[in-house]
Write an enzyme that holds these catalytic residues in place. Structure first.
Site, PDB file in Angstrom:
ATOM      1  N   SER A  95       0.824  -1.193   0.000  1.00 17.89           N
ATOM      2  CA  SER A  95       0.000   0.000   0.000  1.00 17.89           C
ATOM      3  C   SER A  95       0.868   1.256   0.000  1.00 17.89           C
ATOM      4  O   SER A  95       1.641   1.478  -0.926  1.00 17.89           O
ATOM      5  CB  SER A  95      -0.973  -0.047   1.174  1.00 17.89           C
ATOM      6  OG  SER A  95      -2.010   0.889   1.029  1.00 17.89           O
ATOM      7  N   ASP A 225     -10.167  -4.918  -4.375  1.00 10.77           N
ATOM      8  CA  ASP A 225      -9.539  -3.968  -3.457  1.00 10.77           C
ATOM      9  C   ASP A 225     -10.362  -2.681  -3.456  1.00 10.77           C
ATOM     10  O   ASP A 225     -10.399  -1.957  -4.442  1.00 10.77           O
ATOM     11  CB  ASP A 225      -8.103  -3.693  -3.912  1.00 10.77           C
ATOM     12  CG  ASP A 225      -7.294  -2.897  -2.898  1.00 10.77           C
ATOM     13  OD1 ASP A 225      -7.886  -2.065  -2.181  1.00 10.77           O
ATOM     14  OD2 ASP A 225      -6.069  -3.102  -2.837  1.00 10.77           O
ATOM     15  N   HIS A 254      -8.071  -5.423  -0.012  1.00 12.59           N
ATOM     16  CA  HIS A 254      -6.803  -4.703   0.109  1.00 12.59           C
ATOM     17  C   HIS A 254      -5.829  -5.435   1.033  1.00 12.59           C
ATOM     18  O   HIS A 254      -4.655  -5.611   0.700  1.00 12.59           O
ATOM     19  CB  HIS A 254      -7.082  -3.293   0.650  1.00 12.59           C
ATOM     20  CG  HIS A 254      -5.890  -2.394   0.665  1.00 12.59           C
ATOM     21  ND1 HIS A 254      -5.186  -2.070  -0.475  1.00 12.59           N
ATOM     22  CD2 HIS A 254      -5.265  -1.736   1.688  1.00 12.59           C
ATOM     23  CE1 HIS A 254      -4.190  -1.258  -0.169  1.00 12.59           C
ATOM     24  NE2 HIS A 254      -4.212  -1.043   1.133  1.00 12.59           N
TER      25      HIS A 254
END
Length: 274
Positions: A95, A225, A254
């Site tokens: 991320s 996601d 995610h």
């Protein structure tokens, strides 16, 4: 604790597990190195030296008022690798940490890097612009900022209880332990630091950084996601990075380091060994 101090006086905590070829792990927002513990344990148990730090303002690192941006994040990572004299590292970023890895290569090159992996990562650009029509509206990130200022603790329960792990999908079985671990890591971060980091992960354009990648790169992303949608992220990054492999986890959210940890552990180990 293992710490070092950056050139601008920020104390950075890091963990250093195992022996063998080096693998580094850069974490997501608003988490810390503990979010990688399943992957670090697996790779360290299979012959790798695993290094992960708490980003400035997060976890056990100090909380500077300024410098909560991608350039400083990348420079902190560079100083950690210099401090430990790391060579031929495989660098994984999840991320926001994927942005950190991208900016590191963009600013510091790949002299210490053998391979890179972007996992559910934010590059090339999250926010919607004229040049990036597939991005998310700025209002989304303004909403996160407003929620953080209004009740940070509640926001850090709502995000993992819903879209982060896909627990808002029909048939999902939320894990209270996973949710509480996410909340705890978030609350360990500094209030100002986690606030500033929202702009850093959402509005930083990594396009030129990705074009500078000159090492084999693994992209892993879930196609459900809800935090970092795959089309504007991994699929767009795959068009910019010269030598990459994109692996799509069908139906995955995610937070695949937890929800799909066995598969991700195996994929990261295979890539590090390749």
């Amino acid at each position: 604790m293992s710490t070092f101090t950056t050139k601008d006086g920020v104390e950075i905590y890091y963990k250093d597990w195992g022996t063998g070829p080096v693998v580094t792990f850069s974490h997501g927002w608003p988490l810390n190195a503990d979010s990688w513990e399943s992957q670090m344990y697996h790779l360290a148990a299979n012959g790798f030296r695993c290094i992960a730090h708490d980003r400035r303002g997060h976890g056990r690192s100090s909380q500077p008022w300024d410098g909560n941006d991608m350039d400083h994040y990348a420079d902190d990572l560079a100083q950690l690798l210099d401090h430990l004299d790391v060579k031929d590292a495989t660098m994984f970023g999840f991320s926001t940490g994927g942005g950190e890895v991208a900016r590191y290569i963009g600013r510091h090159g790949s002299k210490r890097v053998k391979k890179a992996g972007l996992i559910s990562a934010v590059p090339p650009l999250m926010v919607r612009t004229e040049a990036n029509p597939g991005g998310l509206p700025l209002a989304v990130f303004d909403g996160i900022r407003a929620g953080l200022l209004a009740n940070r603790s509640q926001l850090f329960l709502d995000i993992p209880s819903g879209p982060f792990f896909g627990y808002n999908r029909p048939g999902a079985k939320p894990s209270p332990g996973v949710i509480q671990a996410w909340w705890m890591q978030g609350m360990m971060g500094g209030h100002k630091n986690t606030y500033d980091s929202i702009k850093a992960f959402s509005e930083t354009d990594f396009t030129e950084d990705l074009k500078k990648f000159d090492v084999p790169t693994l992209l892993v992303h879930g196609d459900d996601d809800q935090i970092v949608p795959i089309d504007a992220a991994a699929r767009a990054s795959a068009r910019l990075i010269p030598n990459n492999k994109l692996v799509v986890y069908e139906g995955a959210p995610h937070g695949i380091a937890d929800t799909h940890k066995d598969r991700l552990n195996a994929d990261l180990l295979a890539f590090a060994r390749s």
